[in-house]
Design an enzyme around this catalytic site. Sequence first.
Site, PDB file in Angstrom:
ATOM      1  N   ASP A  35     -15.022  18.271 -17.167  1.00  0.00           N
ATOM      2  CA  ASP A  35     -15.610  18.693 -18.439  1.00  0.00           C
ATOM      3  C   ASP A  35     -16.051  20.155 -18.446  1.00  0.00           C
ATOM      4  O   ASP A  35     -16.090  20.793 -17.416  1.00  0.00           O
ATOM      5  CB  ASP A  35     -16.877  17.867 -18.692  1.00  0.00           C
ATOM      6  CG  ASP A  35     -16.549  16.479 -19.173  1.00  0.00           C
ATOM      7  OD1 ASP A  35     -15.443  16.289 -19.677  1.00  0.00           O
ATOM      8  OD2 ASP A  35     -17.410  15.601 -19.032  1.00  0.00           O
ATOM      9  N   LYS A  57     -14.588  20.464 -24.164  1.00  0.00           N
ATOM     10  CA  LYS A  57     -14.368  21.155 -25.430  1.00  0.00           C
ATOM     11  C   LYS A  57     -15.296  22.357 -25.466  1.00  0.00           C
ATOM     12  O   LYS A  57     -16.412  22.318 -24.963  1.00  0.00           O
ATOM     13  CB  LYS A  57     -14.654  20.235 -26.598  1.00  0.00           C
ATOM     14  CG  LYS A  57     -16.059  19.677 -26.578  1.00  0.00           C
ATOM     15  CD  LYS A  57     -16.501  19.195 -27.917  1.00  0.00           C
ATOM     16  CE  LYS A  57     -17.905  18.613 -27.805  1.00  0.00           C
ATOM     17  NZ  LYS A  57     -18.693  18.583 -28.952  1.00  0.00           N
ATOM     18  N   ASP A  90     -25.401  13.092 -14.425  1.00  0.00           N
ATOM     19  CA  ASP A  90     -25.044  11.746 -13.973  1.00  0.00           C
ATOM     20  C   ASP A  90     -24.056  11.147 -14.967  1.00  0.00           C
ATOM     21  O   ASP A  90     -24.226  11.303 -16.174  1.00  0.00           O
ATOM     22  CB  ASP A  90     -26.310  10.877 -13.910  1.00  0.00           C
ATOM     23  CG  ASP A  90     -25.971   9.481 -13.438  1.00  0.00           C
ATOM     24  OD1 ASP A  90     -25.983   9.276 -12.216  1.00  0.00           O
ATOM     25  OD2 ASP A  90     -25.659   8.611 -14.274  1.00  0.00           O
ATOM     26  N   MET A 170     -28.763  17.268 -25.819  1.00  0.00           N
ATOM     27  CA  MET A 170     -27.886  17.499 -26.974  1.00  0.00           C
ATOM     28  C   MET A 170     -28.699  17.693 -28.248  1.00  0.00           C
ATOM     29  O   MET A 170     -28.290  17.256 -29.325  1.00  0.00           O
ATOM     30  CB  MET A 170     -26.929  16.304 -27.171  1.00  0.00           C
ATOM     31  CG  MET A 170     -26.083  16.018 -25.964  1.00  0.00           C
ATOM     32  SD  MET A 170     -25.010  14.594 -26.172  1.00  0.00           S
ATOM     33  CE  MET A 170     -26.154  13.250 -26.025  1.00  0.00           C
TER      34      MET A 170
HETATM   35  N1  SAH Z   1     -24.623  13.413 -18.084  1.00  0.00           N
HETATM   36  C1  SAH Z   1     -25.371  14.622 -18.328  1.00  0.00           C
HETATM   37  C2  SAH Z   1     -25.713  14.780 -19.787  1.00  0.00           C
HETATM   38  C3  SAH Z   1     -24.509  14.904 -20.692  1.00  0.00           C
HETATM   39  S1  SAH Z   1     -24.924  15.161 -22.366  1.00  0.00           S
HETATM   40  C4  SAH Z   1     -26.605  14.624 -17.447  1.00  0.00           C
HETATM   41  O1  SAH Z   1     -26.929  13.622 -16.803  1.00  0.00           O
HETATM   42  O2  SAH Z   1     -27.244  15.671 -17.341  1.00  0.00           O
HETATM   43  C5  SAH Z   1     -24.830  16.929 -22.491  1.00  0.00           C
HETATM   44  C6  SAH Z   1     -26.207  17.523 -22.647  1.00  0.00           C
HETATM   45  O3  SAH Z   1     -26.862  17.533 -21.401  1.00  0.00           O
HETATM   46  C7  SAH Z   1     -26.234  18.952 -23.120  1.00  0.00           C
HETATM   47  O4  SAH Z   1     -26.128  19.055 -24.511  1.00  0.00           O
HETATM   48  C8  SAH Z   1     -27.585  19.404 -22.635  1.00  0.00           C
HETATM   49  O5  SAH Z   1     -28.602  18.950 -23.486  1.00  0.00           O
HETATM   50  C9  SAH Z   1     -27.729  18.642 -21.336  1.00  0.00           C
HETATM   51  N2  SAH Z   1     -27.362  19.430 -20.165  1.00  0.00           N
HETATM   52  C10 SAH Z   1     -26.474  19.111 -19.216  1.00  0.00           C
HETATM   53  N3  SAH Z   1     -26.451  20.048 -18.244  1.00  0.00           N
HETATM   54  C11 SAH Z   1     -27.359  20.975 -18.590  1.00  0.00           C
HETATM   55  C12 SAH Z   1     -27.828  22.176 -18.009  1.00  0.00           C
HETATM   56  N4  SAH Z   1     -27.353  22.631 -16.846  1.00  0.00           N
HETATM   57  N5  SAH Z   1     -28.787  22.872 -18.642  1.00  0.00           N
HETATM   58  C13 SAH Z   1     -29.303  22.437 -19.794  1.00  0.00           C
HETATM   59  N6  SAH Z   1     -28.890  21.321 -20.401  1.00  0.00           N
HETATM   60  C14 SAH Z   1     -27.953  20.577 -19.814  1.00  0.00           C
END
Ligand code: SAH
Length: 498
Positions: A35, A57, A90, A170
């Site tokens: 991704d 995307k 995760d 998000m």
């Molecule tokens: N599975 C991911 C979340 C996916 S949803 C997890 O466990 O972290 C995608 C959202 O995760 C983004 O819109 C943002 O809000 C957050 N996100 C993921 N990585 C990030 C990062 N390094 N810094 C800030 N927000 C992050």
Amino acid sequence: MTGKVVLMGAGPGDIGLLTVKAMETLRRADSIVYDRLVDSSLLAARKPQCKLIYVGKEPSHHPIPQEEIEQILVNEARNGGLVVRLKAGDPYVFGRGGEEGEVLYDAGIPFEVIPGITSAIGGLVYAGIPVTHRDYASSFHVITGHLKKGHDPLDWQSLARLEGTLVFLMGMTNLQAICEKLIRNGRSPETSVAVVEWASRSHQRSVVGDLTSIHEIVQKKGIHNPALIVVGDVVKLRPKLNFFESLPLFQQKILVPRARAGESKLARKIEELGGKAVEYPQIAVQEQPLPKSDVTFSNLRSYDTLIFMSSESVQYFFENLLAKDKDSRDLQHLHIVAVGIDVLKCLQGKGIQADSFCPRRSVQLLLDLQGEAWQRGMHILLVGSEELVHTFAEQLTRHAYVTPLPLYKEVRTTCKSFNLAEYNAICFGSSTTVQNLLTVLTKEEQQVLAQKKLFSIGQMTSQSIRDNGFTVHQEAKKPSIDEVIQLLIDDVKGAVLA
Ligand code: SAH
């Protein structure tokens, strides 16, 4: 045979936060489906033949439909091999990992899940925010901020009443609405809020405010996705716990020109100190067969042992053998050693079971496994790339008679364009790195380079920089990595004070 899919969490960003199990699996992957939020440097751990499939995307572009991604996973697994589905954080935290697992189950494809550190916890850590704290929060709640138009599944009254930390993922497009809904449902307008953009990367940015002010602060600073919204008093602990943003090279993007393939100690050190080190040129290795006419097999009888150093070497060896009107029957008397699992498989593909197996390209391991037999005066034919056979032959000749048989060359090519203007500094570790960089830069890029702070590890390197018409910003007094790092740190401090 159907392969296997591993749904893998990559952690929030800092590549060191990948689990050991994930790294080991990544190294073995035959294809990686990844991704946008996955740091591309993680992909460098893959084996050379591994296929990369990007399904992320860009924010303003159409996403690849989820069903299509799921289909890719199914198809890749059906081609056989190990498929890694690499996701940020995760895989089961707003990652649609659960859905992908269900599809794989329905398709009868074996799969495993390797959890990752979610940004909802690990990302906060890098902004100095503990998700719970005895005095401030006895629970935490991870919530989607992606509010669907029309019907809102969230119970704002309950959310506003919770005393624990609220973490919205998000949620950036709805930041204002989130804050308003919490206030309207009874949360104090003075409740602390932090927004953390690109958490745990060197270019992380974070801002703090309260439910009434945070939206404007975010607008002013131009903070965008990906970002975490943290609501709660734990945010107040930042001044004491903000270890990451206090690292001396935090937010410094430094170019480390390369002398050769492989990891650079200087780059690793920069990253340990909070900076982003980009090694360039990126050196990719391609195999190029040497001319068949150069290889002779007339004296195969004089060898006792045949060692294959790589799967390519098996391929080229048999091509050469057949070209000389010989085949595997001419190898009957040889003790065949496979170095690496790929070699073992490749030989099996040729209808040959290796007599012994050495799991890694390590001289010591080979000696431990084979040494005794060799002391009796074995004559070994060592097959591999030019580089591999010469280095190994040199070290093995003390223990046996070794004839290196190079069958292909590893050709180094540079790839990936980059924007030199983004860098705060360039660190040259030798004269070779100066030459390597200049050979890949365009005229325009060389003009940009002339405006940059060029750091040099010592006199020879500085001379090379000057000979090419550039100015050295700082030169290390002793030619060591620690000295260069100290120069960088002092320079950042100086710039802050100025
Ligand atoms: N599975 C991911 C979340 C996916 S949803 C997890 O466990 O972290 C995608 C959202 O995760 C983004 O819109 C943002 O809000 C957050 N996100 C993921 N990585 C990030 C990062 N390094 N810094 C800030 N927000 C992050």
